[in-house]
Design a protein around this motif. Structure first.
Motif, PDB file in Angstrom:
ATOM      1  N   MET A   1       3.737 -43.759 -43.221  1.00 57.10           N
ATOM      2  CA  MET A   1       4.869 -42.840 -43.011  1.00 57.10           C
ATOM      3  C   MET A   1       4.410 -41.380 -43.020  1.00 57.10           C
ATOM      4  O   MET A   1       4.815 -40.582 -42.208  1.00 57.10           O
ATOM      5  CB  MET A   1       5.924 -43.069 -44.092  1.00 57.10           C
ATOM      6  CG  MET A   1       7.134 -42.149 -43.979  1.00 57.10           C
ATOM      7  SD  MET A   1       8.187 -42.513 -42.571  1.00 57.10           S
ATOM      8  CE  MET A   1       9.052 -43.942 -43.185  1.00 57.10           C
ATOM      9  N   ALA A  17      12.578 -39.859 -41.134  1.00 56.95           N
ATOM     10  CA  ALA A  17      12.117 -41.220 -40.851  1.00 56.95           C
ATOM     11  C   ALA A  17      12.269 -42.054 -42.116  1.00 56.95           C
ATOM     12  O   ALA A  17      12.087 -41.554 -43.237  1.00 56.95           O
ATOM     13  CB  ALA A  17      10.663 -41.209 -40.387  1.00 56.95           C
ATOM     14  N   ASP A  19      11.371 -46.160 -43.615  1.00 58.35           N
ATOM     15  CA  ASP A  19      10.731 -47.429 -43.304  1.00 58.35           C
ATOM     16  C   ASP A  19      11.496 -48.588 -43.942  1.00 58.35           C
ATOM     17  O   ASP A  19      12.513 -48.386 -44.606  1.00 58.35           O
ATOM     18  CB  ASP A  19       9.246 -47.420 -43.710  1.00 58.35           C
ATOM     19  CG  ASP A  19       9.034 -47.312 -45.211  1.00 58.35           C
ATOM     20  OD1 ASP A  19       9.984 -47.592 -45.973  1.00 58.35           O
ATOM     21  OD2 ASP A  19       7.918 -46.942 -45.626  1.00 58.35           O
ATOM     22  N   SER A  20      11.007 -49.794 -43.737  1.00 54.88           N
ATOM     23  CA  SER A  20      11.720 -50.989 -44.188  1.00 54.88           C
ATOM     24  C   SER A  20      11.789 -51.085 -45.707  1.00 54.88           C
ATOM     25  O   SER A  20      12.612 -51.811 -46.258  1.00 54.88           O
ATOM     26  CB  SER A  20      11.052 -52.240 -43.613  1.00 54.88           C
ATOM     27  OG  SER A  20       9.683 -52.268 -43.971  1.00 54.88           O
ATOM     28  N   ARG A  21      10.909 -50.329 -46.406  1.00 56.72           N
ATOM     29  CA  ARG A  21      10.953 -50.320 -47.875  1.00 56.72           C
ATOM     30  C   ARG A  21      11.822 -49.183 -48.411  1.00 56.72           C
ATOM     31  O   ARG A  21      11.810 -48.894 -49.590  1.00 56.72           O
ATOM     32  CB  ARG A  21       9.526 -50.202 -48.425  1.00 56.72           C
ATOM     33  CG  ARG A  21       8.654 -51.430 -48.134  1.00 56.72           C
ATOM     34  CD  ARG A  21       7.226 -51.202 -48.557  1.00 56.72           C
ATOM     35  NE  ARG A  21       6.598 -50.139 -47.760  1.00 56.72           N
ATOM     36  CZ  ARG A  21       5.366 -49.686 -47.960  1.00 56.72           C
ATOM     37  NH1 ARG A  21       4.643 -50.196 -48.943  1.00 56.72           N
ATOM     38  NH2 ARG A  21       4.871 -48.739 -47.197  1.00 56.72           N
ATOM     39  N   HIS A  23      11.442 -46.043 -47.879  1.00 58.10           N
ATOM     40  CA  HIS A  23      10.722 -44.801 -48.132  1.00 58.10           C
ATOM     41  C   HIS A  23      11.140 -43.798 -47.055  1.00 58.10           C
ATOM     42  O   HIS A  23      11.135 -44.122 -45.861  1.00 58.10           O
ATOM     43  CB  HIS A  23       9.210 -45.018 -48.083  1.00 58.10           C
ATOM     44  CG  HIS A  23       8.706 -45.870 -49.199  1.00 58.10           C
ATOM     45  ND1 HIS A  23       7.494 -46.517 -49.160  1.00 58.10           N
ATOM     46  CD2 HIS A  23       9.255 -46.198 -50.403  1.00 58.10           C
ATOM     47  CE1 HIS A  23       7.300 -47.201 -50.272  1.00 58.10           C
ATOM     48  NE2 HIS A  23       8.368 -47.024 -51.043  1.00 58.10           N
ATOM     49  N   VAL A  74      18.010 -50.828 -41.824  1.00 56.57           N
ATOM     50  CA  VAL A  74      16.833 -50.535 -40.994  1.00 56.57           C
ATOM     51  C   VAL A  74      16.665 -51.684 -40.002  1.00 56.57           C
ATOM     52  O   VAL A  74      15.875 -52.605 -40.191  1.00 56.57           O
ATOM     53  CB  VAL A  74      15.575 -50.353 -41.856  1.00 56.57           C
ATOM     54  CG1 VAL A  74      14.399 -49.933 -40.975  1.00 56.57           C
ATOM     55  CG2 VAL A  74      15.811 -49.311 -42.924  1.00 56.57           C
ATOM     56  N   LEU A 101      12.053 -47.940 -35.207  1.00 59.38           N
ATOM     57  CA  LEU A 101      10.589 -47.938 -35.201  1.00 59.38           C
ATOM     58  C   LEU A 101      10.153 -49.402 -35.265  1.00 59.38           C
ATOM     59  O   LEU A 101      10.653 -50.169 -36.094  1.00 59.38           O
ATOM     60  CB  LEU A 101      10.044 -47.172 -36.412  1.00 59.38           C
ATOM     61  CG  LEU A 101      10.377 -45.678 -36.474  1.00 59.38           C
ATOM     62  CD1 LEU A 101       9.912 -45.090 -37.809  1.00 59.38           C
ATOM     63  CD2 LEU A 101       9.725 -44.941 -35.319  1.00 59.38           C
ATOM     64  N   GLY A 103       7.073 -52.546 -35.162  1.00 57.45           N
ATOM     65  CA  GLY A 103       5.695 -52.872 -35.471  1.00 57.45           C
ATOM     66  C   GLY A 103       4.988 -53.471 -34.276  1.00 57.45           C
ATOM     67  O   GLY A 103       5.524 -53.522 -33.157  1.00 57.45           O
ATOM     68  N   VAL A 109      10.512 -51.911 -38.254  1.00 58.38           N
ATOM     69  CA  VAL A 109       9.780 -51.441 -39.441  1.00 58.38           C
ATOM     70  C   VAL A 109      10.380 -50.146 -39.992  1.00 58.38           C
ATOM     71  O   VAL A 109       9.928 -49.626 -41.002  1.00 58.38           O
ATOM     72  CB  VAL A 109       8.286 -51.227 -39.127  1.00 58.38           C
ATOM     73  CG1 VAL A 109       7.627 -52.533 -38.746  1.00 58.38           C
ATOM     74  CG2 VAL A 109       8.094 -50.180 -38.039  1.00 58.38           C
ATOM     75  N   GLY A 110      11.403 -49.641 -39.328  1.00 63.37           N
ATOM     76  CA  GLY A 110      12.033 -48.421 -39.806  1.00 63.37           C
ATOM     77  C   GLY A 110      12.885 -47.782 -38.729  1.00 63.37           C
ATOM     78  O   GLY A 110      13.128 -48.366 -37.667  1.00 63.37           O
TER      79      GLY A 110
END
Length: 203
Positions: A1, A17, A19-21, A23, A74, A101, A103, A109-110
């Motif tokens: 990221m 931005a 992400d999938s976690r 963040h 996400v 976003l 992968g 992934v985000g």
């Protein structure tokens, strides 16, 4: 990221931005937009406090909720919307583009949120719209706008059967005024008539 956001750090457009976690990373322009200068580093950004900042900055709570939902979910969904923000005490409109976003296998992934200011563009569109439906001389609505309203009222009548009426007004001897006193005098007569109508009718 972090590596991803390096490409956007120099951008004048605010960028966020996630992400999938969950963040989150934002560039300096997004910091300024959210009035989030009290945040010292991206590690302190959470979905909850970004949602709170968006809710404070956006007057339209429906659009604020839509952005908040995009932060929570996400997925591969994307959308664009024009959203008004309160930025340093001023109303500023941004065209917000939310894109997924993906992968290497095409999985989500985000998401990335790009905000581009369109305040001046929106103002110009509003001005052009106003000019297209109003008469330049009298500043009252023109024939095009009249027929648009008439069509809408007829459709409303067909649906609800609520009565409505039309009032037609003719300026007597306007041609005679133009011929004997000149078109400038005729224009004054039209403007004064329009002013009387505007003062005595609702929008």
């Amino acid at each position: 990221m972090v590596e991803f956001m390096k490409y956007f750090e120099k951008s004048q457009d605010p960028v966020l931005a996630i992400d999938s976690r969950k963040h989150i990373a934002i560039n300096s322009a997004m910091h300024n937009l959210l009035a989030a200068s009290h945040l010292h580093g991206n590690e302190k950004l959470t979905v909850q406090n970004v949602k709170s900042l968006l809710n404070k900055a956006i007057a339209d709570k429906e659009k604020a909720a839509k952005l908040a939902n995009a932060l929570e979910d996400v997925s591969l969904d994307s959308f664009r919307a024009d959203i008004a923000f309160k930025n340093k005490g001023k109303d500023v409109t941004f065209s917000v583009l939310v894109s997924p976003l993906t992968g290497s296998k095409g999985e989500a992934v985000g998401k990335i949120f790009v905000f581009r200011e369109v305040t001046e563009y929106i103002s110009l569109l509003d001005a052009f719209k106003e000019q297209s439906i109003k008469d330049f001389l009298t500043d009252i609505y023109n024939q095009r706008f009249f027929y648009s309203c008439l069509y809408r009222e007829i459709k409303r009548f067909e649906r609800y059967r609520n009565p409505f009426c039309l009032l037609m007004i003719d300026v007597d001897n306007l041609k005679k005024v133009n011929d004997t006193q000149g078109h400038l005098k005729g224009d004054v007569l039209l403007k004064e008539t329009a002013s009387i109508l505007k003062a005595n009718t609702r929008d």
